[in-house]
Design a protein around this motif. Structure first.
Motif, PDB file in Angstrom:
ATOM      1  N   ILE A  24       0.775  -1.230   0.065  1.00  7.70           N
ATOM      2  CA  ILE A  24       0.036   0.055   0.053  1.00  7.70           C
ATOM      3  C   ILE A  24       0.655   1.443  -0.040  1.00  7.70           C
ATOM      4  N   PHE A  25       1.907   1.214   0.835  1.00  9.85           N
ATOM      5  CA  PHE A  25       2.798   2.314   0.866  1.00  9.85           C
ATOM      6  C   PHE A  25       3.447   2.590  -0.454  1.00  9.85           C
ATOM      7  N   LEU A  26       4.114   1.543  -1.075  1.00 11.91           N
ATOM      8  CA  LEU A  26       4.724   1.737  -2.177  1.00 11.91           C
ATOM      9  C   LEU A  26       3.657   2.058  -3.433  1.00 11.91           C
ATOM     10  N   ALA A  27       2.488   1.636  -3.609  1.00 11.46           N
ATOM     11  CA  ALA A  27       1.344   2.110  -4.451  1.00 11.46           C
ATOM     12  C   ALA A  27       1.027   3.518  -4.068  1.00 11.46           C
ATOM     13  N   ALA A  28       0.988   3.948  -2.993  1.00 11.06           N
ATOM     14  CA  ALA A  28       0.529   5.264  -2.665  1.00 11.06           C
ATOM     15  C   ALA A  28       1.568   6.465  -3.032  1.00 11.06           C
ATOM     16  N   PHE A  29       2.686   6.051  -2.499  1.00 13.36           N
ATOM     17  CA  PHE A  29       3.831   7.085  -2.505  1.00 13.36           C
ATOM     18  C   PHE A  29       4.757   6.705  -3.726  1.00 13.36           C
ATOM     19  N   PHE A  30       4.630   5.850  -4.459  1.00 10.53           N
ATOM     20  CA  PHE A  30       5.570   5.815  -5.632  1.00 10.53           C
ATOM     21  C   PHE A  30       5.097   5.506  -6.916  1.00 10.53           C
ATOM     22  N   LEU A  31       4.071   4.446  -6.995  1.00  6.85           N
ATOM     23  CA  LEU A  31       3.380   4.030  -8.381  1.00  6.85           C
ATOM     24  C   LEU A  31       2.509   5.055  -8.597  1.00  6.85           C
ATOM     25  N   VAL A  32       1.583   5.614  -7.848  1.00  9.01           N
ATOM     26  CA  VAL A  32       0.526   6.553  -8.326  1.00  9.01           C
ATOM     27  C   VAL A  32       1.350   7.931  -8.750  1.00  9.01           C
ATOM     28  N   PRO A  33       2.183   8.436  -7.754  1.00  4.42           N
ATOM     29  CA  PRO A  33       2.946   9.735  -8.633  1.00  4.42           C
ATOM     30  C   PRO A  33       3.777   9.202  -9.860  1.00  4.42           C
ATOM     31  N   LEU A  34       4.407   8.150  -9.978  1.00  4.33           N
ATOM     32  CA  LEU A  34       4.863   8.086 -11.138  1.00  4.33           C
ATOM     33  C   LEU A  34       3.806   7.914 -12.059  1.00  4.33           C
ATOM     34  N   ALA A  35       2.862   7.486 -12.137  1.00  2.83           N
ATOM     35  CA  ALA A  35       1.997   7.185 -13.119  1.00  2.83           C
ATOM     36  C   ALA A  35       1.159   8.710 -13.348  1.00  2.83           C
ATOM     37  N   GLN A  36       1.327   9.554 -12.308  1.00  4.97           N
ATOM     38  CA  GLN A  36       0.860  10.921 -12.610  1.00  4.97           C
ATOM     39  C   GLN A  36       1.860  11.617 -13.452  1.00  4.97           C
ATOM     40  N   VAL A  37       3.267  11.173 -13.197  1.00  4.35           N
ATOM     41  CA  VAL A  37       4.491  12.057 -13.789  1.00  4.35           C
ATOM     42  C   VAL A  37       4.193  11.636 -15.431  1.00  4.35           C
ATOM     43  N   ALA A  38       4.259  10.282 -15.611  1.00  4.28           N
ATOM     44  CA  ALA A  38       4.077   9.755 -16.879  1.00  4.28           C
ATOM     45  C   ALA A  38       2.628  10.278 -17.898  1.00  4.28           C
ATOM     46  N   VAL A  39       1.711  10.342 -17.001  1.00  3.79           N
ATOM     47  CA  VAL A  39       0.476  11.140 -17.746  1.00  3.79           C
ATOM     48  C   VAL A  39       0.526  12.374 -18.209  1.00  3.79           C
ATOM     49  N   MET A  40       1.092  13.234 -17.131  1.00  6.73           N
ATOM     50  CA  MET A  40       1.461  14.561 -17.344  1.00  6.73           C
ATOM     51  C   MET A  40       2.437  15.094 -18.415  1.00  6.73           C
ATOM     52  N   SER A  41       3.385  14.027 -18.706  1.00  4.84           N
ATOM     53  CA  SER A  41       4.211  13.938 -19.784  1.00  4.84           C
ATOM     54  C   SER A  41       3.690  14.270 -21.197  1.00  4.84           C
ATOM     55  N   VAL A  42       2.654  13.605 -21.356  1.00  4.71           N
ATOM     56  CA  VAL A  42       1.699  13.557 -22.790  1.00  4.71           C
ATOM     57  C   VAL A  42       0.460  14.571 -22.603  1.00  4.71           C
ATOM     58  N   SER A  43       0.316  15.002 -21.348  1.00  7.87           N
ATOM     59  CA  SER A  43      -1.047  15.672 -21.266  1.00  7.87           C
ATOM     60  C   SER A  43      -0.961  17.201 -20.968  1.00  7.87           C
ATOM     61  N   ASP A  44       0.159  17.795 -20.648  1.00  7.32           N
ATOM     62  CA  ASP A  44       0.396  19.155 -19.926  1.00  7.32           C
ATOM     63  C   ASP A  44       1.252  19.873 -21.109  1.00  7.32           C
ATOM     64  N   PRO A  45       0.643  20.959 -21.699  1.00  4.32           N
ATOM     65  CA  PRO A  45      -0.650  21.501 -21.629  1.00  4.32           C
ATOM     66  C   PRO A  45      -1.584  20.833 -22.563  1.00  4.32           C
ATOM     67  N   GLU A  46      -1.251  19.911 -23.413  1.00  2.06           N
ATOM     68  CA  GLU A  46      -2.251  19.420 -24.521  1.00  2.06           C
ATOM     69  C   GLU A  46      -1.625  18.059 -24.447  1.00  2.06           C
ATOM     70  N   TRP A  47      -2.755  17.153 -24.931  1.00  2.00           N
ATOM     71  CA  TRP A  47      -2.367  15.664 -25.082  1.00  2.00           C
ATOM     72  C   TRP A  47      -1.454  15.530 -26.465  1.00  2.00           C
ATOM     73  N   GLY A  48      -0.511  14.913 -26.173  1.00  2.00           N
ATOM     74  CA  GLY A  48       0.362  14.723 -27.427  1.00  2.00           C
ATOM     75  C   GLY A  48       1.956  14.231 -26.969  1.00  2.00           C
ATOM     76  N   LEU A  49       2.787  13.989 -27.909  1.00  2.00           N
ATOM     77  CA  LEU A  49       3.827  13.765 -27.826  1.00  2.00           C
ATOM     78  C   LEU A  49       5.177  14.734 -27.871  1.00  2.00           C
ATOM     79  N   GLU A  50       4.563  16.051 -28.117  1.00  2.00           N
ATOM     80  CA  GLU A  50       5.580  17.000 -28.407  1.00  2.00           C
ATOM     81  C   GLU A  50       6.806  17.284 -27.503  1.00  2.00           C
ATOM     82  N   HIS A  51       6.595  16.844 -26.214  1.00  2.00           N
ATOM     83  CA  HIS A  51       7.515  17.086 -25.196  1.00  2.00           C
ATOM     84  C   HIS A  51       8.733  16.039 -25.633  1.00  2.00           C
ATOM     85  N   TYR A  52       8.386  14.810 -25.768  1.00  2.00           N
ATOM     86  CA  TYR A  52       9.363  13.911 -26.280  1.00  2.00           C
ATOM     87  C   TYR A  52      10.099  14.119 -27.704  1.00  2.00           C
TER      88      TYR A  52
END
Length: 280
Positions: A24-52
């Motif tokens: 639970i600790f790993l999921a809450a403080f590692f996997l979930v934030p890591l997933a948020q970072v991965a999603v933000m990399s393709v969704s902020d400010p718009e959806w796409g792969l322009e950052h990569y």
């Protein structure tokens, strides 16, 4: 259901119940934030792969990645060159002296990264002891601080214990009779090191290089405080993008690239040696 079956079922479930807090600790403080970072990399400010795409094509990002990998490689090799003689001396020393040397090596773990970094700022400063010694020798005081040299020296000092401990575990297991036999057969001290000790110490060398290289890839404080602003590493650029430009999408993409690079290095090590042997 019989009592035996129930007991067997309980025995199979008990390890997972014991692991539940950690999972639970790993999921809450590692996997979930890591997933948020991965999603933000393709969704902020718009959806796409322009950052990569920017990271793969922009000269600034490519130069930062190259500087990061080059610095990690140089620090790893410096740690190997300095750590191997020290680890070899520790492995060959009597038990009491080896224990004292081990304490000296591990003492740096008891001091924070920030304190050690500030200590190097004092030592390498324009009015520090090294600059004063150079002036006393009759030479002009060199500019040591805020250069690649200063950050490389400090990171080598901070990461050196990882290399020494990786090498010491392997060198300590080498039978002392093997170097003595090679020497009695006419091998020079350099030949004994090259043909006997180094091949047997190869797993420890690989462990140390991998550990130092991976840790150095994500260094943030030391390059920021000691390094040149023109030679930034990936972690420093990520911090700059977040703190100064609020470019969370671009910073997240660089963080994902840094994580992927680390996983590639660990994957190559696992393919050759196995990750279970990384810590000796």
């Amino acid at each position: 259901m019989s009592a035996t079956t129930a007991a067997a079922g309980g025995g199979g479930l008990r390890p997972w119940l014991l692991l539940a807090p950690l999972l639970i600790f790993l999921a809450a403080f590692f996997l979930v934030p890591l997933a948020q970072v991965a999603v933000m990399s393709v969704s902020d400010p718009e959806w796409g792969l322009e950052h990569y795409v920017a990271i793969a094509t922009d000269g600034f990002h490519l130069r930062v990645l190259l500087e990061t990998f080059l610095t990690a490689l140089v620090v790893s090799l410096c740690c190997l060159l300095l750590g191997f003689p020290l680890a070899y001396a520790m492995a060959a020393a009597p038990a009491g002296l080896a224990a004292a040397m081990m304490v000296m090596v591990t003492m740096s773990f008891w001091t924070s990264f920030l304190v050690r970094t500030y200590a190097w700022m004092v030592l390498l400063g324009n009015r520090g002891p090294i600059a004063r010694f150079v002036e006393w020798m009759g030479f002009a005081s060199p500019e040591l601080l805020f250069t690649r040299f200063s950050s490389t020296v400090a990171m080598t000092h901070i990461l050196l214990p990882y290399m020494v401990l990786s090498l010491y575990g392997v060198l300590k297991r080498i039978e002392p009779s093997l170097p003595r036999s090679a020497a009695s057969l006419g091998a020079t001290p350099a030949g004994v090191i090259r043909h006997v000790v180094l091949p047997l110490a190869a797993p420890g060398i690989a462990n140390g290089l991998t550990l130092v290289f991976v840790l150095c890839l994500g260094f943030y404080v030391t390059p920021i405080l000691l390094g040149s602003p023109r030679e930034q590493m990936v972690a420093g650029v990520i911090g700059q993008q977040v703190e100064e430009f609020l470019a969370f999408g671009e910073a997240s993409a660089m963080a994902v690239v840094l994580l992927a690079s680390t996983l590639v290095v660990l994957g190559l090590y696992h393919r050759r040696f196995g990750l279970d042997r990384l810590w000796g």
